[in-house]
Scaffold this motif. Structure first.
Motif, PDB file in Angstrom:
ATOM      1  N   SER A 136       0.839  -1.196   0.000  1.00 27.99           N
ATOM      2  CA  SER A 136       0.000   0.000   0.000  1.00 27.99           C
ATOM      3  C   SER A 136       0.878   1.252   0.000  1.00 27.99           C
ATOM      4  O   SER A 136       1.874   1.323   0.690  1.00 27.99           O
ATOM      5  CB  SER A 136      -0.889  -0.018   1.238  1.00 27.99           C
ATOM      6  N   ASP A 137       0.473   2.248  -0.782  1.00 25.28           N
ATOM      7  CA  ASP A 137       1.238   3.497  -0.846  1.00 25.28           C
ATOM      8  C   ASP A 137       0.759   4.498   0.194  1.00 25.28           C
ATOM      9  O   ASP A 137       1.235   5.629   0.237  1.00 25.28           O
ATOM     10  CB  ASP A 137       1.118   4.126  -2.246  1.00 25.28           C
ATOM     11  N   LYS A 138      -0.198   4.114   1.029  1.00 26.00           N
ATOM     12  CA  LYS A 138      -0.726   5.037   2.022  1.00 26.00           C
ATOM     13  C   LYS A 138       0.338   5.377   3.056  1.00 26.00           C
ATOM     14  O   LYS A 138       1.157   4.550   3.431  1.00 26.00           O
ATOM     15  CB  LYS A 138      -1.937   4.428   2.729  1.00 26.00           C
ATOM     16  N   VAL A 139       0.298   6.622   3.526  1.00 27.34           N
ATOM     17  CA  VAL A 139       1.237   7.100   4.542  1.00 27.34           C
ATOM     18  C   VAL A 139       0.423   7.488   5.764  1.00 27.34           C
ATOM     19  O   VAL A 139      -0.518   8.285   5.662  1.00 27.34           O
ATOM     20  CB  VAL A 139       2.035   8.320   4.036  1.00 27.34           C
ATOM     21  N   ILE A 140       0.778   6.931   6.921  1.00 27.67           N
ATOM     22  CA  ILE A 140       0.081   7.268   8.162  1.00 27.67           C
ATOM     23  C   ILE A 140       0.564   8.632   8.634  1.00 27.67           C
ATOM     24  O   ILE A 140       1.760   8.931   8.589  1.00 27.67           O
ATOM     25  CB  ILE A 140       0.323   6.184   9.226  1.00 27.67           C
ATOM     26  N   CYS A 141      -0.358   9.435   9.097  1.00 26.92           N
ATOM     27  CA  CYS A 141      -0.030  10.780   9.561  1.00 26.92           C
ATOM     28  C   CYS A 141       0.952  10.698  10.726  1.00 26.92           C
ATOM     29  O   CYS A 141       0.678  10.038  11.723  1.00 26.92           O
ATOM     30  CB  CYS A 141      -1.308  11.499  10.004  1.00 26.92           C
ATOM     31  N   PRO A 142       2.106  11.379  10.650  1.00 26.47           N
ATOM     32  CA  PRO A 142       3.086  11.322  11.730  1.00 26.47           C
ATOM     33  C   PRO A 142       2.666  12.145  12.957  1.00 26.47           C
ATOM     34  O   PRO A 142       3.212  11.968  14.028  1.00 26.47           O
ATOM     35  CB  PRO A 142       4.356  11.893  11.097  1.00 26.47           C
ATOM     36  N   VAL A 143       1.674  13.014  12.796  1.00 28.04           N
ATOM     37  CA  VAL A 143       1.227  13.848  13.916  1.00 28.04           C
ATOM     38  C   VAL A 143       0.248  13.074  14.805  1.00 28.04           C
ATOM     39  O   VAL A 143       0.482  12.897  15.990  1.00 28.04           O
ATOM     40  CB  VAL A 143       0.592  15.170  13.420  1.00 28.04           C
ATOM     41  N   CYS A 144      -0.855  12.566  14.220  1.00 26.50           N
ATOM     42  CA  CYS A 144      -1.851  11.845  15.032  1.00 26.50           C
ATOM     43  C   CYS A 144      -1.583  10.342  15.092  1.00 26.50           C
ATOM     44  O   CYS A 144      -2.066   9.667  15.984  1.00 26.50           O
ATOM     45  CB  CYS A 144      -3.261  12.108  14.505  1.00 26.50           C
ATOM     46  N   ARG A 145      -0.844   9.833  14.145  1.00 31.21           N
ATOM     47  CA  ARG A 145      -0.488   8.396  14.056  1.00 31.21           C
ATOM     48  C   ARG A 145      -1.704   7.488  13.983  1.00 31.21           C
ATOM     49  O   ARG A 145      -1.656   6.344  14.412  1.00 31.21           O
ATOM     50  CB  ARG A 145       0.387   7.982  15.240  1.00 31.21           C
ATOM     51  N   LYS A 146      -2.811   8.003  13.435  1.00 31.40           N
ATOM     52  CA  LYS A 146      -4.033   7.205  13.329  1.00 31.40           C
ATOM     53  C   LYS A 146      -4.535   7.134  11.897  1.00 31.40           C
ATOM     54  O   LYS A 146      -4.871   6.067  11.416  1.00 31.40           O
ATOM     55  CB  LYS A 146      -5.144   7.798  14.206  1.00 31.40           C
ATOM     56  N   ASN A 147      -4.616   8.279  11.245  1.00 33.72           N
ATOM     57  CA  ASN A 147      -5.239   8.363   9.924  1.00 33.72           C
ATOM     58  C   ASN A 147      -4.197   8.330   8.809  1.00 33.72           C
ATOM     59  O   ASN A 147      -3.027   8.657   9.029  1.00 33.72           O
ATOM     60  CB  ASN A 147      -6.039   9.673   9.817  1.00 33.72           C
ATOM     61  N   ASN A 148      -4.658   7.966   7.619  1.00 32.62           N
ATOM     62  CA  ASN A 148      -3.800   8.054   6.441  1.00 32.62           C
ATOM     63  C   ASN A 148      -3.789   9.485   5.926  1.00 32.62           C
ATOM     64  O   ASN A 148      -4.810  10.177   5.984  1.00 32.62           O
ATOM     65  CB  ASN A 148      -4.305   7.127   5.331  1.00 32.62           C
ATOM     66  N   LEU A 149      -2.627   9.909   5.472  1.00 30.98           N
ATOM     67  CA  LEU A 149      -2.519  11.256   4.892  1.00 30.98           C
ATOM     68  C   LEU A 149      -3.126  11.269   3.497  1.00 30.98           C
ATOM     69  O   LEU A 149      -3.065  10.273   2.773  1.00 30.98           O
ATOM     70  CB  LEU A 149      -1.048  11.672   4.792  1.00 30.98           C
ATOM     71  N   THR A 150      -3.708  12.386   3.144  1.00 28.09           N
ATOM     72  CA  THR A 150      -4.157  12.609   1.775  1.00 28.09           C
ATOM     73  C   THR A 150      -3.058  13.426   1.103  1.00 28.09           C
ATOM     74  O   THR A 150      -2.750  14.536   1.539  1.00 28.09           O
ATOM     75  CB  THR A 150      -5.487  13.387   1.750  1.00 28.09           C
TER      76      THR A 150
END
Length: 191
Positions: free
Chosen positions: A114-128
């Motif tokens: 998967s090319d999705k990147v998890i948000c480094p700030v909240c560590r919960k959601n994928n970044l858009t």
């Protein structure tokens, strides 16, 4: 037949023992087989039944059981048969473990692909990640130029890896914005 039934009812015990043996060493431990234990219990039951029965001759202690080599050979054959069945249960358990491991590896491969990147700030959601924008549901909103998910992941991984060479603590990410600056992603270490 009773040995077989006892072995069948002891299957859960066998698997627990095999798991514990597997934790201590790879592969079945020498004492992991239940067959000798099951046969010993059955042998003790037979001897107790034989000793409680009155002797046929009328006087004296009961004759020791199984002095006949043919009877010993039959017991040995039963034991070998039970050992083979127990080993088949162990092999079935190993195949089950291998299947579980293959499923887990397939899932992990799917996550890696998967090319999705998890948000480094909240560590919960994928970044858009779009060409001119990186955003997250947590409120992260950064203007970019020519950004892709792959490029962003590479930047994050390289920065965190470089930090880990000098420090064992996990860095934290925040979004900073100055008076005249656009929002930026800042990595800092509490140590």
């Amino acid at each position: 037949q009773r040995c077989m039934e006892r072995l069948r009812s002891s299957r859960a015990k066998l698997l627990d023992r095999y798991r514990q043996a597997g934790e201590r060493a790879c592969g079945p431990a020498a004492g992991a087989l239940l067959v000798p234990e099951v046969m010993e219990l059955e042998w003790q039951t037979l001897r107790a039944a034989e000793q409680s029965r009155p002797p046929l001759g009328g006087e004296g202690a009961p004759a020791p059981m199984l002095e006949d080599p043919d009877e010993l050979a039959v017991l040995e054959e039963i034991q070998q048969e039970l050992i083979l069945q127990e080993q088949s249960v162990i092999e079935e358990y190993e195949r089950s473990l291998q299947f579980d491991e293959e499923c887990l590896n397939a899932m992990l491969d799917g996550l890696d692909a998967s090319d999705k990147v998890i948000c480094p700030v909240c560590r919960k959601n994928n970044l858009t990640v779009r060409n001119h924008l990186v955003s997250c549901q947590c409120g992260l909103y950064i203007s970019t130029q020519g950004m892709t998910e792959r490029k962003l992941r590479s930047l994050l991984e390289n920065t965190v890896t470089e930090h880990s060479h000098r420090c064992f603590h996990n860095p934290e990410f925040t979004v900073t914005s100055g008076m005249e600056e656009e929002a930026s992603l800042l990595m800092s270490c509490p140590v």
